[in-house]
Design a protein around this motif. Sequence first.
Motif, PDB file in Angstrom:
ATOM      1  N   HIS A  92      42.971  46.573  47.344  1.00  0.00           N
ATOM      2  CA  HIS A  92      43.589  45.463  46.232  1.00  0.00           C
ATOM      3  C   HIS A  92      45.388  45.760  46.558  1.00  0.00           C
ATOM      4  O   HIS A  92      45.521  46.872  46.305  1.00  0.00           O
ATOM      5  N   ASP A  96      48.102  50.257  40.731  1.00  0.00           N
ATOM      6  CA  ASP A  96      46.962  51.263  40.138  1.00  0.00           C
ATOM      7  C   ASP A  96      46.376  52.376  41.612  1.00  0.00           C
ATOM      8  O   ASP A  96      44.935  52.633  41.595  1.00  0.00           O
ATOM      9  N   HIS A  97      46.456  50.632  43.067  1.00  0.00           N
ATOM     10  CA  HIS A  97      45.556  51.392  43.765  1.00  0.00           C
ATOM     11  C   HIS A  97      46.816  51.248  45.446  1.00  0.00           C
ATOM     12  O   HIS A  97      45.637  51.721  46.709  1.00  0.00           O
ATOM     13  N   ASP A 216      37.476  46.778  42.967  1.00  0.00           N
ATOM     14  CA  ASP A 216      38.206  46.244  41.411  1.00  0.00           C
ATOM     15  C   ASP A 216      37.405  44.790  41.112  1.00  0.00           C
ATOM     16  O   ASP A 216      37.141  44.067  39.553  1.00  0.00           O
ATOM     17  N   HIS A 258      37.345  51.776  39.899  1.00  0.00           N
ATOM     18  CA  HIS A 258      36.921  52.194  38.599  1.00  0.00           C
ATOM     19  C   HIS A 258      35.799  52.670  38.065  1.00  0.00           C
ATOM     20  O   HIS A 258      34.791  52.414  38.060  1.00  0.00           O
TER      21      HIS A 258
END
Length: 554
Positions: A92, A96-97, A216, A258
Amino acid sequence: MWGCKQKATTKQAHETPDDLKRHSEVFNKRIEKVGENIFVAIGYGLANSILIEGEDSTIIVDCMESMEAGAEVKRAFDSLCPKPLKAIVYTHFHTDHTSGAKALAGNAQPDVYAQELLPHHLDQTAAVVRHITEKRSYRMFGVFLDEVAHVNCGIGAALRIKKGSELGVLRPTVTFSDSLDVVIAGVRLKFYHAPGETPDQLMVWLPETKTLLCGDNLYKAFPNLYTIRGTGYRDVNLWKSSLDKMRYLSPEVIIPSHTEVIRGAEKAQQILTDYRDAIQFVHDQTVRGMNKGLTPDELAEAVVLPEHLQRSEWLQEFYGKAKWSVRTVFDGYMGFFDGNPATLLPLDKTTRAKNIEQLAGGKQQLQQQIALAVKNENYQWALELTDHYLSLYPSDKTVLQNRIQALMALGNAQSNPNARHYLITCALELQGLKNDGLIAPTPELVRDIPLSAIFNGMAAHLNPEKSADVHQRVLFEFTDTKAVWTVEVRRGVAEVQPFKTAKPDITVQVKETVWKEMLAKIRKPVPTFLSGEIKVDGGQIALIKFLKLFDVDE
Ligand SMILES: [Zn+2]
């Protein structure tokens, strides 16, 4: 009776700051090998990055939050598997990705796979709500906090962004709508659209090993059905349905983006079932109460998860919180109005504060009540009272100090890192911390943002007072890309259109790259104008005056 209210006194298994400290073990820095050919980098930043080794090359799923975090993971991956990178997959759009992608790619030019909604969300965040989203994200992730205040981020060790950090997003080169079957480097993969935490979420299925990369939509913490850094509504029903899709694939291994890897079909099934049940419970019980007329405040108290879900290790409130989730579900269906007539036409902030002051018996008495609330450790009440007091006397040092004390004490007592970091950072801001944009925009970063996002972002920055009597039309002709845009300011509103609408008052001819770099403050406006790179028909001064109608993010 609402939900399991009769069990409302049941304590969650983890709910002290010490439990949050223990939770740090999840993020011990390591590369975990899964099966024959998958390596998961855990603890290198906020998210995981996942390397799939193919016959002659590799695939990376999710790319960390910054160039420095990406570079460190690349070094670790390269030492384990020197094969060249063939493809990147983003689960997505979140920073942080995506933002370490250029570092992970190095000299390679990988195909970049994403669900088709990703570019829209990426650009919306970059151009329209960037300023406030960044500020609130830095609070929530505690990027300014020392290691005493910052324990972990609940879903990751820490957000590795600091002053001057660079983001290196590679734009998607292959997108899809519902699903996509591919064979990359001899590895069979199936991508499924799996809306949940974000509308563009995808999951990756490796049918040969029954391995699921769930992005996520699942991690070892209560799902963040609402995020306090601010978000559009996260459709919790779609999230639940995406978890059901996962359940019916019967995965034997789940690798979340995560926290930790889940091994074993039975365990995977149990966790997925609990996770989707928690989401459905919050949704259904909120709707049930809502239909009976309960307000968000009442529902946040009334909806309590069943005990078996409260006990699940994967549903501890180290990231999302059930109370916030209840509020977001209400908001998703009903919007801001809670239904109570007393909140329909509320008093303005100052009048309410004056009334509270009067009710307390005057300024001094209100001040005493605040001091008393702090002394008695009623920190939330102290915080609420300081809101009123400081809206009347914003520079009162004693009460500012009371507010800082209350924020610190409340923050330090939280086991939910988002709440903890947010409260403590707000205290530090009152003590002078500058919560600034940390990210240095690079020419590549701004080049990739489409003009539609830039002009729509610009429209939302129009200052209504300055433009109250202005009616002016400016045509932008971009000489390198041949794009044409009109911005027409009409007394408080800026209409933007991707074409020439009518005869302009001012025509600007400029290269798209030059214009974007100037807006991103990579170039200074005055030398750019003086260099002749911007041709203006209708007067340079008039154009500068026009641009000053729009506020600039500081
Ligand atoms: Zn994430």
